[in-house]
Each structure stands twice: as structure tokens, then as C-alpha cells.
Design a protein around this motif. Structure first.
Motif, PDB file in Angstrom:
ATOM      1  N   ALA A 127      32.838  49.115  31.384  1.00 45.45           N
ATOM      2  CA  ALA A 127      33.736  48.840  32.501  1.00 45.45           C
ATOM      3  C   ALA A 127      35.149  49.231  32.110  1.00 45.45           C
ATOM      4  O   ALA A 127      35.583  48.982  30.987  1.00 45.45           O
ATOM      5  CB  ALA A 127      33.686  47.354  32.848  1.00 45.45           C
ATOM      6  N   LEU A 128      35.829  49.905  33.004  1.00 50.46           N
ATOM      7  CA  LEU A 128      37.247  50.209  32.805  1.00 50.46           C
ATOM      8  C   LEU A 128      37.966  49.726  34.045  1.00 50.46           C
ATOM      9  O   LEU A 128      37.842  50.313  35.105  1.00 50.46           O
ATOM     10  CB  LEU A 128      37.449  51.722  32.630  1.00 50.46           C
ATOM     11  N   SER A 129      38.679  48.629  33.909  1.00 46.53           N
ATOM     12  CA  SER A 129      39.327  48.078  35.096  1.00 46.53           C
ATOM     13  C   SER A 129      40.841  48.174  35.028  1.00 46.53           C
ATOM     14  O   SER A 129      41.509  48.199  36.060  1.00 46.53           O
ATOM     15  CB  SER A 129      38.900  46.620  35.288  1.00 46.53           C
ATOM     16  N   LEU A 130      41.391  48.241  33.818  1.00 48.92           N
ATOM     17  CA  LEU A 130      42.847  48.327  33.683  1.00 48.92           C
ATOM     18  C   LEU A 130      43.323  49.765  33.574  1.00 48.92           C
ATOM     19  O   LEU A 130      44.382  50.126  34.053  1.00 48.92           O
ATOM     20  CB  LEU A 130      43.307  47.583  32.418  1.00 48.92           C
ATOM     21  N   MET A 131      42.519  50.591  32.937  1.00 55.21           N
ATOM     22  CA  MET A 131      42.938  51.956  32.649  1.00 55.21           C
ATOM     23  C   MET A 131      42.848  52.830  33.887  1.00 55.21           C
ATOM     24  O   MET A 131      41.954  52.700  34.680  1.00 55.21           O
ATOM     25  CB  MET A 131      42.049  52.581  31.575  1.00 55.21           C
ATOM     26  N   GLY A 132      43.753  53.774  33.984  1.00 56.71           N
ATOM     27  CA  GLY A 132      43.635  54.808  34.997  1.00 56.71           C
ATOM     28  C   GLY A 132      43.868  54.312  36.398  1.00 56.71           C
ATOM     29  O   GLY A 132      44.322  53.187  36.623  1.00 56.71           O
ATOM     30  N   THR A 133      43.537  55.154  37.355  1.00 58.18           N
ATOM     31  CA  THR A 133      43.848  54.842  38.740  1.00 58.18           C
ATOM     32  C   THR A 133      42.647  54.302  39.496  1.00 58.18           C
ATOM     33  O   THR A 133      42.768  53.843  40.609  1.00 58.18           O
ATOM     34  CB  THR A 133      44.350  56.097  39.465  1.00 58.18           C
ATOM     35  N   SER A 134      41.466  54.392  38.913  1.00 57.61           N
ATOM     36  CA  SER A 134      40.325  53.824  39.616  1.00 57.61           C
ATOM     37  C   SER A 134      39.454  53.061  38.631  1.00 57.61           C
ATOM     38  O   SER A 134      39.304  53.453  37.477  1.00 57.61           O
ATOM     39  CB  SER A 134      39.510  54.918  40.305  1.00 57.61           C
ATOM     40  N   ALA A 135      38.904  51.949  39.097  1.00 56.83           N
ATOM     41  CA  ALA A 135      38.077  51.127  38.223  1.00 56.83           C
ATOM     42  C   ALA A 135      36.699  51.743  38.093  1.00 56.83           C
ATOM     43  O   ALA A 135      36.209  52.404  39.001  1.00 56.83           O
ATOM     44  CB  ALA A 135      37.980  49.717  38.784  1.00 56.83           C
ATOM     45  N   LEU A 136      36.093  51.518  36.954  1.00 54.82           N
ATOM     46  CA  LEU A 136      34.768  52.066  36.701  1.00 54.82           C
ATOM     47  C   LEU A 136      33.878  50.959  36.174  1.00 54.82           C
ATOM     48  O   LEU A 136      34.265  50.195  35.308  1.00 54.82           O
ATOM     49  CB  LEU A 136      34.856  53.180  35.649  1.00 54.82           C
ATOM     50  N   LEU A 137      32.689  50.854  36.735  1.00 55.90           N
ATOM     51  CA  LEU A 137      31.688  49.984  36.122  1.00 55.90           C
ATOM     52  C   LEU A 137      30.364  50.715  36.202  1.00 55.90           C
ATOM     53  O   LEU A 137      29.830  50.947  37.278  1.00 55.90           O
ATOM     54  CB  LEU A 137      31.582  48.627  36.842  1.00 55.90           C
ATOM     55  N   LEU A 138      29.863  51.115  35.074  1.00 55.99           N
ATOM     56  CA  LEU A 138      28.595  51.848  35.028  1.00 55.99           C
ATOM     57  C   LEU A 138      27.594  51.072  34.188  1.00 55.99           C
ATOM     58  O   LEU A 138      27.939  50.540  33.133  1.00 55.99           O
ATOM     59  CB  LEU A 138      28.806  53.225  34.406  1.00 55.99           C
ATOM     60  N   GLN A 139      26.373  51.021  34.657  1.00 53.47           N
ATOM     61  CA  GLN A 139      25.283  50.415  33.894  1.00 53.47           C
ATOM     62  C   GLN A 139      24.443  51.526  33.293  1.00 53.47           C
ATOM     63  O   GLN A 139      24.139  52.491  33.974  1.00 53.47           O
ATOM     64  CB  GLN A 139      24.383  49.584  34.824  1.00 53.47           C
ATOM     65  N   ALA A 140      24.077  51.370  32.041  1.00 55.82           N
ATOM     66  CA  ALA A 140      23.129  52.316  31.466  1.00 55.82           C
ATOM     67  C   ALA A 140      21.795  52.155  32.184  1.00 55.82           C
ATOM     68  O   ALA A 140      21.432  51.059  32.593  1.00 55.82           O
ATOM     69  CB  ALA A 140      22.952  52.054  29.971  1.00 55.82           C
TER      70      ALA A 140
END
Lengths: 182, 386
Positions: A8-21
């Protein structure tokens, strides 16, 4: 699995990312040599075995790795372990010079998620030349070394690839020609 | 271990931009490179990279335990005497380490050889732990690579877990130097991991850290800093004005001060002295050690304190000597037996094996056109596929 189950990347960059393997087994399957082998195990009726085998044969024509030359196919599956589909079986638009591995068995598979209504499907199995003891799906997923094996595998393992030409140019099992494979 | 040419994801640059990977291209040259990937077997990863990394970490701890009580060693490492007690105390109090990267020379066969240990300020954590992971999932989804690939990369979840276990009281301050995209990206990612572990975080630039009249470090809101993650080498801290105040500031620092012993190239001769002949080590000596003359098969001279390939000199029998300029080397240097990086299609490839809270948990690969890896070396993703 040697990788994170999720990132999960919620602070970095301009869009949040949550990926499940994504690699959870979603199909259970039983491996058979042929119709007779299927019937004698006694779990499925003769009629079911014939239907599922027919299903596997159709999938074999559709999803088997395909090669432009016999030698390339032999390289991946072994000498005289390849065939050309009969003319009437070929998909329309086929080049007429296509080689594919021999069917070495089939699987009766059932989705575990319940979405597909629990019906059994047939799927073809192959053996590659560099690892001939292992039965593999058309997507090179190993399902076991002997007939009668019960196994679980991910949904994609039996699905046709979406971009066939690109994948085939690398050879689905092609350790020698491409670097990928068994 | 193979290098395999593959198709790029057509949208990777826009994804990099939106996911905070601003340094995917450095000075116009590609840094992230997904036109190829490296393939390993599970056995190569587990037997040749993961397990040896854990063993090397254990040997390194033995070196620290010895060095902190040996003034001769601390002097050889050019650690200022004013910091000896501070370093010793941080080890005795078991101040916890967070992360580090072992650079290994490995070609798929035989034991991986330790080139050096980036135990203090390693970068490329984000591209290894996050962007490489996203690449794997998407490349499988898009059928660029087979769908049953795996990757030696549980860095993200191991980082989050480590922050849960570090027992950090109050907010965690994280600092990078101004104007260095790559450093700031790395620290922002570490902040991300800390936040996901439930910590309150506060990013600031190193140059903006203050000090109060009691000698305590302060942030931009004049609040005291109790725990500081700094992406800034200890050897530089120890020469800074505030660095001299640090031992009495009351702040805990990540990486802890004892890591200065491991991030020093003097670690390499110390390891060889204590564990001579270990399959994952290369012969290494301090430059003034006469035994250094025995390395007749070529050697690499490395300053005790240097970064990103600077001031490295590679002497090769029968070939021209290679060297990289830079600002380091005044403190002395070490000599390490030459063990050239493997070459894959003209690329010199080094493996970065990551340890988080001392647990081996991931791998990143760098390629350079020359035998010496530098900060401009390209990063390539990898897969595990038997």
C-alpha cells in the motif's frame, strides 16, 4: 510466496495504491490419463468422464502452446511428442503449419469459489522435455507427477492466454529458445 | 540466473509519476529499466542469496561486538574518538537496526561474494520493495511474463512489521537532505512504512533540524525530536556541529550509531580476519597491511568511507586499471581481492540483498556498462520461476 502479500502506498505520490498479490488457488482438480483411467477411479460416471474428456480435447486445440516448426515444438516437449492438428480441427485463419504438444492426460476441474455453479470442466495436460515427470497445464502450471492426483491450482492455470502471439513467440515451455519455461 | 529481454509496460512512466517514483530517470538517463528482467530459481534465491545474507549478518554482529571494545580497530576505522563511548553505548543498549543492503557478486553458480555492506544509508529501497513488486503483479496480469512468477521481495511487509516492533515512543521524525530526489523518495517511502505500522510521523529536511538550549534536537514546530531516522551517513554526522551534540541530545537515531562500524569498508578486512576462508567472503586487508601484496590476481582499492562507487580503483592483471573519481579517501582505504561482477549481455550486474531488522527479505538488481557500480547504474526487476 517470497513476496509481500500486499503493498500500500497512501502517502507517497499523487494517487494511493493498494495492491494484493494474487496467487491463491481457486480450482480443485483431479488428474487422469484417459477416459478409461477416469472411469476406473469410480468417482465420476462413464458419461461424465466422456464429457469432461471431450471438453479437454476442445481446450487442447484452443489453448495448447503452438509452434511454427516441428523442431521448436520438439525442443520444448521432446522428440515425436508433438502433433499437427487435423485440418478440420484447425481454427479458421490458421496458417496450416502449426505444431502443438501431444495430450498427455487431462484434468477434471471445479471452481472453488462457487461462482461457476460447481460444474466440472476438462483441461488438457502436457509434459515438457526438460521436466517430463511433471504434468503441466497449457499455461505451464505443474499439477503433479502421477495420474489420480488431486490438486489445487489458480484459475489462470487453465485459461487461454489473451495475447497468444506474443506469448508463443517466447514459447510457453521454452527454456532453450527463450529463457522461460520449465 | 538469466537475463531476459521483455516488453515494457506502456504506462510505467505515468505510474511512476503518480506513485511518487520521481527519480525513475536520472539526468535524462534511464534508472528504472524494465526492458529486461533477471530470472532466478527458488533454490538460487534461498540457498545462494537469502540464507548466506543471514549468515553474513551474524558474522557482522560478531565484528561489531569485537570492534566496540578494541580501540585499535576503532582507530583503524577512522571513527573519531569522541564518539567511541556513544557507539559502544548504543550497542550495549541494543539500539535496534532497521535496514541494510549487502552488495553481492553472484552469477547463478557458486557462493555469492560480499562486496560491501551498506548498513547505514542504503537507497533503492522504494524501487525494490514497492515499484518492483507492482511491476511483477502487473507484468503477470498483462502476460508480459508467465503468471506463476514470484519475487524475493517481502520488503514492504517486513518494513511495516519492523516499525511495529521497534518500540518507538512518540512521533518518528524522518530526515533527508534537501534537493536530492532519490534520497527524499527513499525517506518518504520509509515514512510510508512507519505510518502503516501506526506510528505518527513527521518528515523534515536535515538542514532544517534545530537544537534547543538544552542540546535537544527540534523540528520545524519547535517540538523536540525523540527518534530520528536520518538518511545521512554517520561519518558525516560525526563531523557536523549538531552531530557533536547528538550523544547528549537524548534522541535515538536510526540507523543506530554502532552501524558506523558496518558501513565502513574496514568491515571487509575485519570479517576476513575473523572468518578467513568463509565462502561468502573475499580476501581483504587494510591498505597498510603487507598481506595486501599477496592479492596477485587483481584487487579493488576502496576508501574506508565512500559511496556510490566513488574513489574506487580496480587493478586487473593484464588489463588497464579502472578508477572512479570522487571526494573520498582521506581516511585510508582497504584492498579487496578482485571478483569481477558477472556480465550479462554486456551489462555488469550486482545483487543488492536487503535485510530488514536483520531478516533477509528482498533483492534488487543493478546494472552498469562498466565493472564498477555507480549511483547512475540502472535498476532492473527480477522474478523467481522454477
Amino acid at each position: 510466496m517470497k513476496r509481500s502479500k500486499a503493498v500500500a502506498l497512501s502517502l507517497m505520490g499523487t494517487s494511493a495504491l493498494l495492491l494484493q498479490a494474487c496467487d491463491d488457488p481457486q480450482i480443485e482438480a483431479k488428474v487422469y490419463r484417459d477416459i478409461q483411467n477416469c472411469i476406473t477411479t469410480g468417482e465420476l460416471s462413464q458419461e461424465q468422464c466422456i464429457d469432461i474428456h471431450k471438453d479437454a480435447l476442445a481446450a487442447h486445440l484452443k489453448t495448447a502452446p503452438k509452434y511454427r516448426s516441428r523442431e521448436d515444438c520438439y525442443a520444448d516437449f521432446g522428440y515425436e511428442k508433438c502433433q499437427q492438428p487435423q485440418q478440420r480441427q484447425q481454427a479458421s485463419g490458421g496458417s496450416g503449419n502449426v505444431w502443438m504438444p501431444l495430450l498427455m492426460g487431462f484434468m477434471a476441474s471445479r471452481a472453488l469459489d462457487g461462482v461457476s455453479g460447481g460444474g466440472r470442466r476438462g483441461a488438457p495436460l502436457y509434459r515438457s522435455s526438460d521436466d517430463p515427470n511433471t504434468l503441466r497445464t497449457s499455461r505451464n502450471y505443474p499439477v503433479g507427477k502421477s495420474y489420480g492426483t488431486q490438486t489445487k491450482l489458480p484459475t489462470w492455470a487453465t485459461q487461454p492466454t489473451r495475447t497468444r502471439t506474443r506469448t508463443l513467440s517466447r514459447g510457453g515451455f521454452g527454456a532453450r529458445s527463450s529463457g522461460w519455461g520449465g | 540466473m538469466q537475463r531476459i529481454a521483455i516488453a515494457e509496460r506502456d504506462d510505467w512512466k505515468s505510474q511512476a509519476e503518480t506513485l511518487g517514483f520521481s527519480f525513475h530517470t536520472i539526468d535524462g538517463a534511464p534508472y528504472w529499466d524494465e526492458t529486461a528482467c533477471y530470472r532466478f530459481t527458488m533454490q538460487q534465491i534461498e540457498d545462494d542469496i537469502e540464507d548466506p545474507s543471514g549468515v553474513i549478518e551474524t558474522m557482522c554482529f560478531d565484528v561489531v561486538a569485537r570492534a566496540i571494545n578494541d580501540e585499535e580497530v576503532l582507530r583503524k576505522l577512522a571513527i573519531p574518538e569522541t564518539f567511541w563511548d556513544y557507539i559502544r553505548a548504543s550497542w550495549m543498549e541494543q539500539d535496534r537496526n532497521l535496514y541494510g543492503r549487502l552488495d553481492l557478486s553472484y552469477d547463478g553458480n557458486g557462493p555469492a561474494k560480499l562486496l560491501e555492506y551498506n548498513a547505514d544509508t542504503p537507497t533503492s529501497l522504494y524501487e525494490t520493495g514497492a515499484f518492483q513488486w507492482v511491476w511483477l503483479e502487473q507484468a503477470m496480469e498483462r502476460e508480459i511474463i508467465p503468471p506463476n512468477c514470484d519475487q524475493f521481495n517481502s520488503i514492504h511487509e517486513t518494513m511495516v512489521e519492523a516499525f511495529r516492533n521497534l518500540g518507538i515512543p512518540g512521533p518518528l521524525h524522518l530526515a533527508a537532505c534537501k534537493g536530492v530526489d532519490e534520497d527524499e523518495g527513499t525517506v518518504r517511502y520509509i515514512e510510508e512504512c512507519a505510518a502503516q505500522a501506526g506510528l505518527k510521523t513527521n518528515f523534515l529536511y536535515l538542514e532544517d533540524i534545530g537544537i534547543d538550549d538544552a542540546g535537544r534536537l527540534t523540528d520545524m514546530d519547535d517540538m523536540t525530536i525523540t527518534t530520528l531516522f536520518k538518511l545521512y551517513p554517520w561519518e558525516w554526522v560525526m563531523r557536523d556541529e549538531f552531530g557533536l551534540a547528538l550523544p547528549k541530545s537524548g534522541a535515538k537515531v536510526i540507523e543506530p550509531p554502532w552501524r558506523a562500524i558496518l558501513s565502513n569498508k574496514g568491515l571487509l578486512p575485519l570479517l576476513w580476519e575473523m572468518f578467513e576462508g568463509h565462502p561468502n567472503l573475499l580476501p581483504a586487508y587494510f591498505a597498510d597491511d603487507p598481506r595486501a601484496n599477496d592479492l596477485t590476481g587483481g584487487y579493488v582499492r576502496k576508501p574506508l568511507l565512500s559511496r556510490e562507487g566513488s574513489n574506487i580503483e580496480m587493478v586487473r592483471p593484464g588489463e588497464e586499471t579502472l578508477s572512479v573519481d570522487g571526494p573520498y579517501g582521506a581516511e585510508g582505504s582497504i584492498i579487496q581481492a578482485l571478483h569481477p561482477l558477472p556480465v550479462f549481455e554486456g551489462n555488469h550486474t550486482v545483487i543488492g540483498s536487503w535485510l530488514v531488522a536483520s531478516k533477509p527479505c528482498g533483492m534488487g538488481i543493478r546494472e552498469d556498462n562498466s565493472p564498477i557500480t555507480k549511483d547512475s547504474s540502472r535498476f532492473l526487476p527480477h522474478v523467481i520461476l522454477d
